[in-house]
Write an enzyme that holds these catalytic residues in place. Sequence first.
Site, mmCIF file in Angstrom:
data_model
loop_
_atom_site.group_PDB
_atom_site.id
_atom_site.type_symbol
_atom_site.label_atom_id
_atom_site.label_comp_id
_atom_site.label_asym_id
_atom_site.label_seq_id
_atom_site.Cartn_x
_atom_site.Cartn_y
_atom_site.Cartn_z
ATOM 1 N N CYS A 22 42.232 42.705 24.596
ATOM 2 C CA CYS A 22 43.586 42.985 25.098
ATOM 3 C C CYS A 22 43.587 44.356 25.742
ATOM 4 O O CYS A 22 42.525 44.836 26.164
ATOM 5 C CB CYS A 22 44.643 42.837 23.991
ATOM 6 N N ASN A 31 43.869 47.158 22.018
ATOM 7 C CA ASN A 31 43.075 46.735 20.843
ATOM 8 C C ASN A 31 43.729 47.188 19.525
ATOM 9 O O ASN A 31 43.056 47.464 18.548
ATOM 10 C CB ASN A 31 41.622 47.233 20.940
ATOM 11 N N CYS A 49 47.125 45.571 18.863
ATOM 12 C CA CYS A 49 48.126 44.530 18.568
ATOM 13 C C CYS A 49 47.521 43.127 18.704
ATOM 14 O O CYS A 49 47.167 42.490 17.717
ATOM 15 C CB CYS A 49 49.349 44.670 19.473
HETATM 16 P P1 4NP Z 1 47.701 45.458 22.713
HETATM 17 O O1 4NP Z 1 49.106 46.232 22.850
HETATM 18 O O2 4NP Z 1 47.079 45.471 24.091
HETATM 19 O O3 4NP Z 1 48.111 44.097 22.282
HETATM 20 O O4 4NP Z 1 46.899 46.225 21.691
HETATM 21 C C1 4NP Z 1 49.210 47.496 23.417
HETATM 22 C C2 4NP Z 1 48.880 48.593 22.662
HETATM 23 C C3 4NP Z 1 48.995 49.862 23.222
HETATM 24 C C4 4NP Z 1 49.432 50.009 24.518
HETATM 25 C C5 4NP Z 1 49.749 48.898 25.276
HETATM 26 C C6 4NP Z 1 49.635 47.646 24.719
HETATM 27 N N1 4NP Z 1 49.558 51.322 25.080
HETATM 28 O O5 4NP Z 1 50.023 51.415 26.233
HETATM 29 O O6 4NP Z 1 49.193 52.294 24.427
#
Ligand code: 4NP
Length: 171
Positions: free
Chosen positions: A9, A12, A14
């Site tokens: 993702c 990393n 969620c």
């Molecule tokens: P993930 O969610 O890609 O599902 O882990 C996110 C976690 C952090 C961020 C964006 C999406 N961020 O912009 O820090």
Amino acid sequence: MPVKVLFVCLGNICRSPAAEGAFTKLIQDEGLMDEFEIDSCGTGSWHVGELPHTTTRKVAKDYGIDLTHRARQFRGLPDIEYYDYILAMDHSNYGDVVAQASPEEREKIFLFRDFEKEDSKNSYGKGEAVPDPYYGGMNGFVLVQETVMKASTGLLNYIKNTGQLKGINKG
Ligand code: 4NP
């Protein structure tokens, strides 16, 4: 040789650790741990070294899944060459991974929800993203958890049908 599976993702923290946890739980429940090597990563570097998001961990725990993964960044070509299945959570992650892969390597890169199909009459999720819950509330995290569990079941069925697992015949 274990089947090597990588969930990708953006951060990393969620979606891909939730997917890693859900798929790991599934193969533990089926006694298939020896058959797989599983990891997750993010295309971004902001959260490297962190545990999954507090809410991601809380929701997973409600489903009996302990998330202890530490965030790491997608390594590009070394990850593409090493893993047998690379599951992207959304179109942006998919595009980032595919852009670094050769035409043959692209065949092992998928949108994770392409495996969510539940029965022969209805297909769910094909071509769709696991929605990013990061900027939303609790409901988004629960939706992620339920989505990655369904897609994990579909992915495992798909891999079983390839005949890649020891002792499990194709079909
Ligand atoms: P993930 O969610 O890609 O599902 O882990 C996110 C976690 C952090 C961020 C964006 C999406 N961020 O912009 O820090």
